[in-house]
Every structure is written in C-alpha cells, then in structure tokens.
Scaffold this motif. Structure first.
Motif, PDB file in Angstrom:
ATOM      1  N   HIS A   1       0.829  -1.213   0.000  1.00  0.00           N
ATOM      2  CA  HIS A   1       0.000   0.000   0.000  1.00  0.00           C
ATOM      3  C   HIS A   1       0.861   1.261   0.000  1.00  0.00           C
ATOM      4  CE1 HIS A   1      -3.618  -2.408   0.708  1.00  0.00           C
ATOM      5  NE2 HIS A   1      -2.936  -3.052   1.638  1.00  0.00           N
ATOM      6  N   MET A   2       1.857   1.288  -0.873  1.00  0.00           N
ATOM      7  CA  MET A   2       2.738   2.448  -0.975  1.00  0.00           C
ATOM      8  C   MET A   2       2.733   2.977  -2.407  1.00  0.00           C
ATOM      9  SD  MET A   2       5.998   1.357   1.421  1.00  0.00           S
ATOM     10  CE  MET A   2       6.489   3.062   1.660  1.00  0.00           C
ATOM     11  N   SER A   3       2.797   4.301  -2.536  1.00  0.00           N
ATOM     12  CA  SER A   3       2.835   4.916  -3.858  1.00  0.00           C
ATOM     13  C   SER A   3       4.272   4.959  -4.368  1.00  0.00           C
ATOM     14  CB  SER A   3       2.270   6.342  -3.792  1.00  0.00           C
ATOM     15  OG  SER A   3       3.153   7.184  -3.056  1.00  0.00           O
ATOM     16  N   GLN A   4       4.417   5.183  -5.671  1.00  0.00           N
ATOM     17  CA  GLN A   4       5.764   5.302  -6.239  1.00  0.00           C
ATOM     18  C   GLN A   4       6.507   6.491  -5.627  1.00  0.00           C
ATOM     19  OE1 GLN A   4       5.287   5.471 -10.525  1.00  0.00           O
ATOM     20  NE2 GLN A   4       5.643   3.264 -10.735  1.00  0.00           N
ATOM     21  N   LYS A   5       5.803   7.570  -5.374  1.00  0.00           N
ATOM     22  CA  LYS A   5       6.438   8.752  -4.806  1.00  0.00           C
ATOM     23  C   LYS A   5       6.978   8.466  -3.410  1.00  0.00           C
ATOM     24  CE  LYS A   5       5.561  13.635  -3.722  1.00  0.00           C
ATOM     25  NZ  LYS A   5       4.548  14.725  -3.729  1.00  0.00           N
ATOM     26  N   GLU A   6       6.196   7.761  -2.596  1.00  0.00           N
ATOM     27  CA  GLU A   6       6.631   7.426  -1.238  1.00  0.00           C
ATOM     28  C   GLU A   6       7.861   6.525  -1.258  1.00  0.00           C
ATOM     29  OE1 GLU A   6       2.176   7.516   0.811  1.00  0.00           O
ATOM     30  OE2 GLU A   6       3.096   5.640   0.185  1.00  0.00           O
ATOM     31  N   VAL A   7       7.820   5.494  -2.102  1.00  0.00           N
ATOM     32  CA  VAL A   7       8.939   4.552  -2.169  1.00  0.00           C
ATOM     33  C   VAL A   7      10.181   5.242  -2.703  1.00  0.00           C
ATOM     34  CG1 VAL A   7       9.773   2.425  -3.236  1.00  0.00           C
ATOM     35  CG2 VAL A   7       7.419   2.571  -2.403  1.00  0.00           C
ATOM     36  N   ALA A   8      10.014   6.068  -3.703  1.00  0.00           N
ATOM     37  CA  ALA A   8      11.155   6.790  -4.267  1.00  0.00           C
ATOM     38  C   ALA A   8      11.821   7.659  -3.208  1.00  0.00           C
ATOM     39  CB  ALA A   8      10.698   7.647  -5.449  1.00  0.00           C
ATOM     40  N   GLY A   9      11.004   8.264  -2.340  1.00  0.00           N
ATOM     41  CA  GLY A   9      11.561   9.086  -1.264  1.00  0.00           C
ATOM     42  C   GLY A   9      12.394   8.263  -0.306  1.00  0.00           C
ATOM     43  N   HIS A  10      11.937   7.072   0.039  1.00  0.00           N
ATOM     44  CA  HIS A  10      12.699   6.188   0.930  1.00  0.00           C
ATOM     45  C   HIS A  10      13.983   5.713   0.268  1.00  0.00           C
ATOM     46  CE1 HIS A  10      10.035   5.804   4.368  1.00  0.00           C
ATOM     47  NE2 HIS A  10       9.011   5.634   3.565  1.00  0.00           N
ATOM     48  N   LEU A  11      13.916   5.505  -1.056  1.00  0.00           N
ATOM     49  CA  LEU A  11      15.058   4.961  -1.779  1.00  0.00           C
ATOM     50  C   LEU A  11      16.062   6.040  -2.166  1.00  0.00           C
ATOM     51  CD1 LEU A  11      15.676   2.035  -2.587  1.00  0.00           C
ATOM     52  CD2 LEU A  11      14.774   2.537  -4.863  1.00  0.00           C
ATOM     53  N   GLY A  12      15.605   7.303  -2.139  1.00  0.00           N
ATOM     54  CA  GLY A  12      16.489   8.405  -2.512  1.00  0.00           C
ATOM     55  C   GLY A  12      16.641   8.566  -4.013  1.00  0.00           C
ATOM     56  N   VAL A  13      15.584   8.182  -4.763  1.00  0.00           N
ATOM     57  CA  VAL A  13      15.591   8.349  -6.217  1.00  0.00           C
ATOM     58  C   VAL A  13      14.329   9.107  -6.609  1.00  0.00           C
ATOM     59  CG1 VAL A  13      16.909   6.218  -6.557  1.00  0.00           C
ATOM     60  CG2 VAL A  13      14.399   6.144  -6.653  1.00  0.00           C
ATOM     61  N   THR A  14      14.218   9.450  -7.882  1.00  0.00           N
ATOM     62  CA  THR A  14      13.016  10.115  -8.356  1.00  0.00           C
ATOM     63  C   THR A  14      11.920   9.087  -8.616  1.00  0.00           C
ATOM     64  OG1 THR A  14      13.658   9.950 -10.682  1.00  0.00           O
ATOM     65  CG2 THR A  14      14.417  11.896  -9.464  1.00  0.00           C
ATOM     66  N   ALA A  15      10.686   9.560  -8.626  1.00  0.00           N
ATOM     67  CA  ALA A  15       9.569   8.667  -8.940  1.00  0.00           C
ATOM     68  C   ALA A  15       9.705   8.135 -10.360  1.00  0.00           C
ATOM     69  CB  ALA A  15       8.242   9.407  -8.765  1.00  0.00           C
ATOM     70  N   SER A  16      10.289   8.932 -11.244  1.00  0.00           N
ATOM     71  CA  SER A  16      10.502   8.497 -12.622  1.00  0.00           C
ATOM     72  C   SER A  16      11.476   7.324 -12.682  1.00  0.00           C
ATOM     73  CB  SER A  16      11.034   9.664 -13.464  1.00  0.00           C
ATOM     74  OG  SER A  16      11.343   9.238 -14.775  1.00  0.00           O
ATOM     75  N   ALA A  17      12.542   7.393 -11.861  1.00  0.00           N
ATOM     76  CA  ALA A  17      13.525   6.306 -11.833  1.00  0.00           C
ATOM     77  C   ALA A  17      12.877   5.022 -11.311  1.00  0.00           C
ATOM     78  CB  ALA A  17      14.713   6.688 -10.963  1.00  0.00           C
TER      79      ALA A  17
ATOM     80  N   THR B   1      -3.079  -0.516   6.705  1.00  0.00           N
ATOM     81  CA  THR B   1      -2.113   0.586   6.687  1.00  0.00           C
ATOM     82  C   THR B   1      -2.334   1.582   5.554  1.00  0.00           C
ATOM     83  OG1 THR B   1      -0.532  -0.641   5.293  1.00  0.00           O
ATOM     84  CG2 THR B   1      -0.375  -0.951   7.681  1.00  0.00           C
ATOM     85  N   GLU B   2      -3.389   1.409   4.788  1.00  0.00           N
ATOM     86  CA  GLU B   2      -3.575   2.215   3.582  1.00  0.00           C
ATOM     87  C   GLU B   2      -3.587   3.710   3.867  1.00  0.00           C
ATOM     88  OE1 GLU B   2      -6.418   2.256  -0.405  1.00  0.00           O
ATOM     89  OE2 GLU B   2      -6.734   0.797   1.189  1.00  0.00           O
ATOM     90  N   ASN B   3      -4.156   4.119   4.988  1.00  0.00           N
ATOM     91  CA  ASN B   3      -4.273   5.545   5.298  1.00  0.00           C
ATOM     92  C   ASN B   3      -3.151   6.059   6.193  1.00  0.00           C
ATOM     93  OD1 ASN B   3      -6.721   5.796   3.847  1.00  0.00           O
ATOM     94  ND2 ASN B   3      -7.876   4.996   5.595  1.00  0.00           N
ATOM     95  N   MET B   4      -2.121   5.255   6.391  1.00  0.00           N
ATOM     96  CA  MET B   4      -1.008   5.681   7.226  1.00  0.00           C
ATOM     97  C   MET B   4       0.022   6.462   6.412  1.00  0.00           C
ATOM     98  SD  MET B   4      -0.376   2.313   9.632  1.00  0.00           S
ATOM     99  CE  MET B   4       0.955   3.102  10.546  1.00  0.00           C
ATOM    100  N   SER B   5       0.872   7.203   7.104  1.00  0.00           N
ATOM    101  CA  SER B   5       1.961   7.928   6.460  1.00  0.00           C
ATOM    102  C   SER B   5       3.023   6.934   6.008  1.00  0.00           C
ATOM    103  CB  SER B   5       2.576   8.919   7.444  1.00  0.00           C
ATOM    104  OG  SER B   5       3.298   8.220   8.453  1.00  0.00           O
ATOM    105  N   PRO B   6       3.953   7.365   5.150  1.00  0.00           N
ATOM    106  CA  PRO B   6       5.054   6.473   4.758  1.00  0.00           C
ATOM    107  C   PRO B   6       5.844   5.963   5.956  1.00  0.00           C
ATOM    108  CG  PRO B   6       4.970   8.363   3.289  1.00  0.00           C
ATOM    109  CD  PRO B   6       3.986   8.631   4.392  1.00  0.00           C
ATOM    110  N   GLU B   7       6.040   6.824   6.959  1.00  0.00           N
ATOM    111  CA  GLU B   7       6.777   6.406   8.155  1.00  0.00           C
ATOM    112  C   GLU B   7       6.015   5.314   8.903  1.00  0.00           C
ATOM    113  OE1 GLU B   7       6.096   9.538   7.369  1.00  0.00           O
ATOM    114  OE2 GLU B   7       8.108  10.197   6.760  1.00  0.00           O
TER     115      GLU B   7
END
Length: 392
Positions: A21-37, A87-93
């Motif tokens: 239940h994570m968006s590409q933007k959230e995962v990219a932030g954790h990974l330190g890359v862009t959502a495009s990458a 967890t769908e409505n939770m923050s990325p953290e």
C-alpha cells in the motif's frame, strides 16, 4: 551465470509495492531516487542495483528471494495481509514501521526454530469477545475490575505492564510507527503460531507507553476474535473508545485511587504537584492521571492548566528520578523494543552456535559490541554486599 529478467523483476517490484500500500512517490523518497527512476525500475527499462533491491525488499517486508522467483514468491500469510491491509491511510513512516514489525515477527518465528524451542500455544482467553458497541464508563469499570480479579491483582498499581502482558502470553514490540496524531499509537494482531502480538509506537512520548499497553491489553482480552486492530487517535470506533476507558480504569482502579487520595488527605486535587505524585504512584503519565481524576470528578484543575506544566521537570523537583527516555534523550531500552522471549531466543541461538554473533546482533537491532556488553553484564558475578563501618 544466470541473467536477470529485469522486466519480470520490475513486475514483481510493482506487485510488492502495491501489496505494501505504498505509492511510487513514497517509495522513491525512501530509496532516494526520483519517482521516474522507480517507474523505470518497475517497467524493466532500467537496471536496479543489489543494494537498492535489498532496501526495497526490507521496505515491502518480503524476502529478497521472492523478487527473483517466477511465481513471485509465496503468498503472504493471513496475518500479514490483515496487518498490511490496515495501513492504507497511514503515512510512509507508519507503513515503514509496520513493515519493520512484520520482519521482526518473522525473525521471532525463525528464532524458535534456530534455538530448538517450540512456539507457544495461544493463551486461554478468559473473556468472551465483546461486540462492537459503545459501553458506558460504569460498565467498563466492571470489566476492568473483573480482569483484575481474574489475574488476582487486587487494586495495587501494576508496575510492569509489558511484563504482565507477556506473562499472559502476548508478545510486545516497540516499533517506530510515525506521528501519533497522524498514524497510530499501537496495534494488536493474532499470529497463527505465536498468538497475540502487540506493538507500541516508540515514536510517541515514553511516558505514554503504560497507557498504550493497557489499551492493547483490552484488545487482547476482549477483541481476540479480530485479526488485526490498528489504534488511531482520531475517528475512533466503539472498540477503541472501550480500550481507552478500560486502560484508564485497569491501570488506575477507582478503589485504589480513592484510597490513595485519603492517604494524601486530599478530597480533590487542586495543584499539579498532587497530579505528579499520583501519576508516579500508579505508573502512568501526568496527562493520563489528570484525565482519570477528571473522570472521577476528583480535581479542580482546568483543562488548560496542562500547557503551563512540565511534568517531568516537576517530578524531578519533587524528588523523583525520571528516566532519560522521559526527557527524550535516549532511545527506548532494548527490553521495551522486543519481547523478553525474543531476546532470550537470540542469545540462546548464538550461544549454541545456531547463528553468528553478527546475526544475533542484527536480529536484536544492536551492534555486536553492544551484544558482547549485554552478555558480559548478564554473566558477571554478583557483588558481595558492602560492610558498614559506621559508629558503634
């Protein structure tokens, strides 16, 4: 050397992300890359390194091997789906914290096998599960009294709520789960082999921990028919309001509170110092004690007075010794982060050579130097009592 099918790998990465239940933007932030990458990783148009793959597997709480399996790995067990589905409505953290809990529980199950210890049976449930409805305070008071009577606690303060929960057969983890105003203060779920599992949000104020544990105890005792409950501070259903009310009354029984006030020669609490004395006696936070007094009509203090009080500093001025965790200066102790059985199994598996020192430290979340210090302290002989050479 086997080549990697990056398109198939990307599809499994996308599936694992959606299951978490994570968006590409959230995962990219954790990974330190862009959502495009990240999108290119998931489409197979861009190769992904081994380190990034390992981090994604940990973030999604899936085995690394499952990302390379043509079948996409084994289907998640029911308890994981029940937990992650909330967890769908939770923050990325918050979602990252739940994924960490899933890993911890998996490790806990594996430690039983490595140490050659059978998993425990789920404890006997002394109370029938309660239906989802609102319960008046007086009725909750009876449930709290019944629970104390069943466990033969009398009306004395419960000094170690985590230990009590684990003695009953629940396993308690302290996991960072994000801002409690946005996410959750704790959670409860049922594991098919381990039984009831509780997690307390270690991002919250340390002094709030006993109340949260009392809240989760209510779920363990009275909502054990539910696969998973995530406890949010807002939009509370009746079961959450029941757990709040139960925790207050179980940790601070009415009879014990009135007896303590008589001992203090106080009819109604009218200053913060008295609230501190009571909170330290019952082992709950200042705010929890204040609200308990308000419920019983035993304080003249207004709701706004709390803003002008620094409870920990006041407790110190009154002669108490607050922990560094209460000041927010240190992380929670390992014994508050992991079940006692988990720690014991990790030590046993290492001592018997089933896992390396490095692996034992890893599953405990500490360095191998800290592990050596802990084992050294446990093995140190007891000191002989000092002789008193005072005046005869």
């Amino acid at each position: 050397m086997q080549t990697v099918d990056y398109e198939a790998l990307g599809q499994r990465l996308r599936q694992a992300r959606k299951q978490a239940h994570m968006s590409q933007k959230e995962v990219a932030g954790h990974l330190g890359v862009t959502a495009s990458a990240l999108s290119q990783y998931e489409s197979g148009k861009r190769k992904i390194g081994a380190l990034a793959l390992e981090r994604l597997a940990r973030l999604y709480s899936v085995p690394l091997s499952s990302l390379f399996s043509e079948e996409g790995g084994e289907e998640r067990p029911d308890w994981e789906r029940a937990l992650l589905g909330e967890t769908e409505n939770m923050s990325p953290e918050g979602r990252k914290g739940v994924a960490k809990l899933v890993r911890r529980v998996r490790q806990f199950r594996e430690l039983h096998e490595l140490a050659g210890v059978e998993t425990p049976r789920e404890p006997h449930h002394p109370f029938e599960p309660l239906p989802e409805r609102n319960y008046p305070g007086e009725e909750v008071e009876l449930f709290a009294e019944e629970a104390r009577d069943f466990f033969d606690l009398g009306s004395a303060p419960l000094s170690h709520v985590k230990g009590f929960l684990e003695q009953f057969g629940a396993y308690v983890f302290g996991i960072p789960l994000g801002d409690t105003d946005k996410d959750i203060s704790g959670l409860f779920f049922r594991h098919p082999e381990l039984g009831p599992v509780v997690a307390v949000n270690s991002d919250q104020y340390y002094g709030r921990r006993p109340f949260t544990l009392g809240h989760e105890l209510a779920h363990v005792l009275f909502h054990h028919d539910r696969p998973a409950i995530l406890c949010r501070s807002q939009d509370k259903p009746p079961s959450e309001r029941f757990a709040d009310s139960f925790s207050a009354r179980f940790l601070v029984p009415r009879k014990a509170l009135l007896e303590r006030l008589r001992t203090m020669d106080v009819e109604k609490v009218h200053n913060p110092e008295q609230v501190v004395h009571l909170s330290r006696y019952f082992g709950v936070s200042y705010l929890a004690m204040y609200h308990r007094l308000r419920t019983e009509g035993k304080t003249n203090l207004s709701a706004g007075h709390y803003e002008n009080v620094r409870p920990v500093s006041l407790a110190r001025r009154l002669g108490y010794a607050p922990s560094e965790q209460e000041y927010g200066k240190k992380d929670w102790p390992l014994e508050d982060q992991l079940p006692q059985r988990y720690i014991e199994l990790a030590h046993k598996a290492w001592a018997e050579g089933a896992i390396s020192k490095r692996r034992a430290a890893e599953v405990l979340g500490i360095s191998h130097y800290q592990l050596e210090d802990r084992v050294g302290e446990e093995a140190a002989p007891m000191e002989s009592p000092e002789t008193y050479h005072g005046l005869q």
